[in-house]
Design a protein around this motif. Sequence first.
Motif, PDB file in Angstrom:
ATOM      1  N   LEU A 110      37.002  46.927  40.919  1.00  0.00           N
ATOM      2  CA  LEU A 110      38.455  46.803  40.158  1.00  0.00           C
ATOM      3  C   LEU A 110      39.547  46.631  41.027  1.00  0.00           C
ATOM      4  CD1 LEU A 110      37.840  48.849  37.022  1.00  0.00           C
ATOM      5  CD2 LEU A 110      37.621  46.548  37.071  1.00  0.00           C
ATOM      6  N   VAL A 111      39.573  47.409  42.098  1.00  0.00           N
ATOM      7  CA  VAL A 111      40.626  47.014  43.247  1.00  0.00           C
ATOM      8  C   VAL A 111      40.378  45.708  43.805  1.00  0.00           C
ATOM      9  CG1 VAL A 111      41.321  48.074  45.440  1.00  0.00           C
ATOM     10  CG2 VAL A 111      41.080  49.567  43.715  1.00  0.00           C
ATOM     11  N   GLN A 112      39.260  45.515  44.165  1.00  0.00           N
ATOM     12  CA  GLN A 112      39.181  43.997  44.761  1.00  0.00           C
ATOM     13  C   GLN A 112      39.597  43.025  43.605  1.00  0.00           C
ATOM     14  OE1 GLN A 112      35.064  43.988  45.746  1.00  0.00           O
ATOM     15  NE2 GLN A 112      35.409  44.487  47.735  1.00  0.00           N
ATOM     16  N   LEU A 113      39.165  43.137  42.571  1.00  0.00           N
ATOM     17  CA  LEU A 113      39.707  42.243  41.639  1.00  0.00           C
ATOM     18  C   LEU A 113      41.152  42.078  41.080  1.00  0.00           C
ATOM     19  CD1 LEU A 113      37.111  42.781  38.571  1.00  0.00           C
ATOM     20  CD2 LEU A 113      37.249  40.625  40.076  1.00  0.00           C
ATOM     21  N   ARG A 114      41.865  43.038  41.411  1.00  0.00           N
ATOM     22  CA  ARG A 114      43.108  43.179  41.257  1.00  0.00           C
ATOM     23  C   ARG A 114      43.811  42.431  42.624  1.00  0.00           C
ATOM     24  NH1 ARG A 114      46.968  48.468  39.710  1.00  0.00           N
ATOM     25  NH2 ARG A 114      49.074  47.227  39.633  1.00  0.00           N
ATOM     26  N   GLU A 115      43.248  42.640  43.786  1.00  0.00           N
ATOM     27  CA  GLU A 115      43.741  41.684  44.899  1.00  0.00           C
ATOM     28  C   GLU A 115      43.479  40.297  44.664  1.00  0.00           C
ATOM     29  OE1 GLU A 115      41.545  43.296  48.347  1.00  0.00           O
ATOM     30  OE2 GLU A 115      42.721  45.157  48.307  1.00  0.00           O
ATOM     31  N   ILE A 116      42.588  39.865  44.083  1.00  0.00           N
ATOM     32  CA  ILE A 116      42.278  38.518  43.705  1.00  0.00           C
ATOM     33  C   ILE A 116      43.192  38.003  42.604  1.00  0.00           C
ATOM     34  CG2 ILE A 116      40.426  36.671  43.160  1.00  0.00           C
ATOM     35  CD1 ILE A 116      38.502  38.634  44.528  1.00  0.00           C
ATOM     36  N   TYR A 117      43.184  38.733  41.598  1.00  0.00           N
ATOM     37  CA  TYR A 117      43.797  38.360  40.263  1.00  0.00           C
ATOM     38  C   TYR A 117      45.073  39.304  40.048  1.00  0.00           C
ATOM     39  CZ  TYR A 117      39.398  35.752  39.865  1.00  0.00           C
ATOM     40  OH  TYR A 117      38.459  34.978  40.191  1.00  0.00           O
ATOM     41  N   PRO A 118      46.145  39.262  40.525  1.00  0.00           N
ATOM     42  CA  PRO A 118      47.185  40.396  40.450  1.00  0.00           C
ATOM     43  C   PRO A 118      47.843  39.929  39.068  1.00  0.00           C
ATOM     44  CG  PRO A 118      47.970  38.701  41.856  1.00  0.00           C
ATOM     45  CD  PRO A 118      46.479  38.354  41.903  1.00  0.00           C
ATOM     46  N   THR A 119      48.716  40.953  38.495  1.00  0.00           N
ATOM     47  CA  THR A 119      49.358  40.540  36.969  1.00  0.00           C
ATOM     48  C   THR A 119      49.854  39.414  37.045  1.00  0.00           C
ATOM     49  OG1 THR A 119      49.606  43.054  36.800  1.00  0.00           O
ATOM     50  CG2 THR A 119      51.113  41.469  35.588  1.00  0.00           C
ATOM     51  N   GLY A 120      49.721  38.702  36.053  1.00  0.00           N
ATOM     52  CA  GLY A 120      50.549  37.476  35.796  1.00  0.00           C
ATOM     53  C   GLY A 120      49.398  36.133  36.218  1.00  0.00           C
ATOM     54  N   THR A 121      48.483  36.399  36.937  1.00  0.00           N
ATOM     55  CA  THR A 121      47.526  35.257  37.366  1.00  0.00           C
ATOM     56  C   THR A 121      46.415  35.159  36.191  1.00  0.00           C
ATOM     57  OG1 THR A 121      47.388  36.224  39.553  1.00  0.00           O
ATOM     58  CG2 THR A 121      45.590  34.815  38.932  1.00  0.00           C
ATOM     59  N   VAL A 122      46.390  33.632  35.942  1.00  0.00           N
ATOM     60  CA  VAL A 122      45.514  33.318  35.024  1.00  0.00           C
ATOM     61  C   VAL A 122      43.966  33.471  35.673  1.00  0.00           C
ATOM     62  CG1 VAL A 122      44.615  31.149  33.723  1.00  0.00           C
ATOM     63  CG2 VAL A 122      47.152  31.542  34.097  1.00  0.00           C
ATOM     64  N   TYR A 123      43.150  33.966  34.949  1.00  0.00           N
ATOM     65  CA  TYR A 123      41.742  34.083  35.404  1.00  0.00           C
ATOM     66  C   TYR A 123      41.159  33.036  35.108  1.00  0.00           C
ATOM     67  CZ  TYR A 123      40.038  35.282  30.635  1.00  0.00           C
ATOM     68  OH  TYR A 123      39.569  35.308  29.320  1.00  0.00           O
ATOM     69  N   PRO A 124      39.723  32.875  35.720  1.00  0.00           N
ATOM     70  CA  PRO A 124      39.010  31.610  35.503  1.00  0.00           C
ATOM     71  C   PRO A 124      38.449  31.586  34.059  1.00  0.00           C
ATOM     72  CG  PRO A 124      38.469  32.656  37.423  1.00  0.00           C
ATOM     73  CD  PRO A 124      39.116  33.595  36.899  1.00  0.00           C
ATOM     74  N   THR A 125      39.041  30.793  33.344  1.00  0.00           N
ATOM     75  CA  THR A 125      38.709  30.601  31.910  1.00  0.00           C
ATOM     76  C   THR A 125      38.430  29.348  31.387  1.00  0.00           C
ATOM     77  OG1 THR A 125      39.485  31.370  29.756  1.00  0.00           O
ATOM     78  CG2 THR A 125      41.169  30.368  31.283  1.00  0.00           C
ATOM     79  N   PRO A 126      37.310  29.392  30.521  1.00  0.00           N
ATOM     80  CA  PRO A 126      36.470  30.385  29.782  1.00  0.00           C
ATOM     81  C   PRO A 126      35.383  30.814  30.824  1.00  0.00           C
ATOM     82  CG  PRO A 126      35.741  28.020  29.357  1.00  0.00           C
ATOM     83  CD  PRO A 126      36.917  27.994  29.985  1.00  0.00           C
ATOM     84  N   TYR A 127      35.380  32.186  30.837  1.00  0.00           N
ATOM     85  CA  TYR A 127      34.563  32.855  31.734  1.00  0.00           C
ATOM     86  C   TYR A 127      33.285  32.867  30.824  1.00  0.00           C
ATOM     87  CZ  TYR A 127      31.744  36.425  34.274  1.00  0.00           C
ATOM     88  OH  TYR A 127      30.892  36.879  34.967  1.00  0.00           O
ATOM     89  N   ARG A 128      32.008  32.417  31.242  1.00  0.00           N
ATOM     90  CA  ARG A 128      30.809  32.438  30.952  1.00  0.00           C
ATOM     91  C   ARG A 128      29.911  33.502  31.435  1.00  0.00           C
ATOM     92  NH1 ARG A 128      32.396  30.374  26.329  1.00  0.00           N
ATOM     93  NH2 ARG A 128      33.111  28.114  26.440  1.00  0.00           N
TER      94      ARG A 128
END
Length: 215
Positions: A110-128
Motif C-alpha cells: 500500500l505504501v508503494q501504491l501511495r507513491e504511484i497514486y497519491p491523493t487526488g490522482t485518478v487511478y487506471p479506471t475501469p480496473y478489471r
Amino acid sequence: MNRKREAAFMGLGILAGLALRGPAVQAADSLAARPSNQPIYVDGQRVDMTVYSIGGNNYVRLRDIGKAVNFGVTYNATTNSVYIDSTQSYQEEGPAILSTPTEESVQATLVQLREIYPTGTVYPTPYRSTSGGPYHQGTHCSGWATLCSDAAFGDLPWRRVDNPSWEQIRSGDLLRYDNSSNGHVVVVISKTDEYVKVTESGLNNKVRWGGQYFK
C-alpha cells in the motif's frame, strides 16, 4: 552512485532524447527496429546484449543494462510500473513464488501504491480484476479497492465475512458499509483500538489516503 551507473543513466537519457528528434515525415522508417551487430563494452569488457537499431540509435533491454552495470530493475505487473534502484544490486528475474501475505507485506504494498497514486490522482479506471473478486464494474470506490487488493494478495481466493468483529479486521481488508440509498467500500491500511485508517476513491475515481472510520 558509482561512475559506471552514472554513465548508464546518462546514456538512457541521451537515447530517450535522440528517439524524439527528427521530422514527422521520417517517423515510419525511424520506428522500424532492426537487429544490430554493433558491439557494446562495459569497462573495456565486451558484454553480450541483444541490440536493436531504431532510427540510427541502438536500444537494449533495461534489464540487460542493469545486469551489466549492476543496478536493481524490478517490474510490478499490477501497476504496470518499472522500478530502477541504483542502491541495489541486480537480481535475476525468477518465477513468481506464492507466499502467505503478512500485514507488513500488505502495508508495504500500500505504501508503494501511495507513491504511484497519491491523493487526488485518478487511478487506471475501469480496473478489471484478474482475481475473480466480487466487484466487476471497475470504477469508483470498488475499482480502486479491488486494485489495492490485487496488488496486495494477487490471485489468492477471496473470502467474505458478514458483520466482522473489530478483532477480525486486518490491513488490506475491504470494508463495505451500506445505507438506505448507497454503499461504499474502503481499503484498510492500519487499525487502532478506536478507528481504521483507509484509502478509498469516490465517484470521481480519484484516490484518497488517510481517511478514518471510527469503531
